[in-house]
Design an enzyme around this catalytic site. Structure first.
Site, PDB file in Angstrom:
ATOM      1  N   LYS A 119      65.555  65.204 104.249  1.00 27.67           N
ATOM      2  CA  LYS A 119      64.522  64.419 104.969  1.00 27.67           C
ATOM      3  C   LYS A 119      65.357  62.923 104.913  1.00 27.67           C
ATOM      4  CE  LYS A 119      60.649  66.542 102.615  1.00 27.67           C
ATOM      5  NZ  LYS A 119      59.906  66.293 101.764  1.00 27.67           N
ATOM      6  N   GLY A 120      66.362  62.532 104.230  1.00 28.07           N
ATOM      7  CA  GLY A 120      66.543  61.080 104.013  1.00 28.07           C
ATOM      8  C   GLY A 120      67.071  60.466 105.306  1.00 28.07           C
ATOM      9  N   ASP A 164      77.844  60.194  99.036  1.00 32.22           N
ATOM     10  CA  ASP A 164      78.216  59.862  97.736  1.00 32.22           C
ATOM     11  C   ASP A 164      79.587  60.513  97.320  1.00 32.22           C
ATOM     12  OD1 ASP A 164      78.224  58.878  95.028  1.00 32.22           O
ATOM     13  OD2 ASP A 164      76.576  60.099  94.602  1.00 32.22           O
ATOM     14  N   ASP A 181      64.709  58.564  98.885  1.00 30.00           N
ATOM     15  CA  ASP A 181      63.798  58.551  98.096  1.00 30.00           C
ATOM     16  C   ASP A 181      64.168  58.844  96.457  1.00 30.00           C
ATOM     17  OD1 ASP A 181      64.943  61.296  98.081  1.00 30.00           O
ATOM     18  OD2 ASP A 181      63.055  62.134  97.111  1.00 30.00           O
ATOM     19  N   ARG A 226      60.576  56.391 100.489  1.00 24.51           N
ATOM     20  CA  ARG A 226      60.994  56.489 101.670  1.00 24.51           C
ATOM     21  C   ARG A 226      60.223  55.537 102.550  1.00 24.51           C
ATOM     22  NH1 ARG A 226      63.593  61.512 101.400  1.00 24.51           N
ATOM     23  NH2 ARG A 226      62.659  63.032 100.195  1.00 24.51           N
TER      24      ARG A 226
END
Ligand code: 5GP
Length: 173
Positions: A41-42, A101, A157, A163
């Site tokens: 979703k990010g 990351d 999130d 978010r």
């Protein structure tokens, strides 16, 4: 949530940078149809702004991915929760991530999508956190390179919260 938030990247900085990235992407592929693959979703807010910063023919596809499982450290496990609705064969695709990351997620997704025969596949990420990298990944478009801190906001999130912040903040428990 009881942690504290410290702004790392302001709303104005994000908006200005996203407009730059959009213009650069279009300049790299003038007059060519593009497909943005939004990693859910990010990256939903990043894609929403990025797509409006790219002129001409642009499609948007969504790829649902679960990682982190509500915590603050990388699991390295990638689970596809929603696949693309349309094929990407022969298309110029930009895979749009919120943050890279360890690189494990994007590495997995790039390999998965390459099998489907896109004409080109590039990665755009709003944030790059290179300190923890475990696999080499080619990032064609990077919004901001940030230190090894856990960040939230602008789509990112912690346990599904934060978010909605229009900026990116460092979260401290
Ligand atoms: P990687 O596989 O590159 O280690 O991690 C990629 C995914 O981990 C991102 O798509 C994001 O969901 C999550 N992630 C990595 N760092 C952060 C962070 O600082 N904050 C949040 N909210 N998620 C992160």
């Amino acid at each position: 949530m009881n942690g504290t938030l410290r702004t790392l990247i302001s709303e104005e900085q994000i908006q200005a940078r996203v407009r730059e990235l959009g213009a650069r992407i279009r300049a790299d592929f003038p007059d060519q149809p593009l497909t943005l693959v939004c990693v859910l979703k990010g990256s939903f807010l990043f894609v929403a702004d990025l797509v409006r910063a790219i002129s001409g023919e642009v499609r948007v596809e969504f790829l649902g991915v679960a990682s982190y499982h509500g915590g603050t450290s990388s699991s390295g496990v990638v689970k596809i929760t929603h696949d693309l609705r349309h094929g990407i064969e022969g298309q110029i695709c930009i895979l749009v991530e919120d943050i890279v990351d360890t690189g494990l997620t994007i590495d997995y997704l790039v390999r998965m999508l390459k099998v489907r025969g896109p004409k080109a596949l590039h990665v755009a990420t709003l944030l790059d956190k290179p300190d923890n990298r475990e696999v080499e990944v080619e990032l064609s478009y990077v919004g901001f390179t940030i230190p090894d801190e856990f960040v939230v906001g602008y789509g990112l999130d912690l346990g599904e919260l934060y978010r909605n912040l229009p900026y990116v903040a460092i979260y401290s428990p």
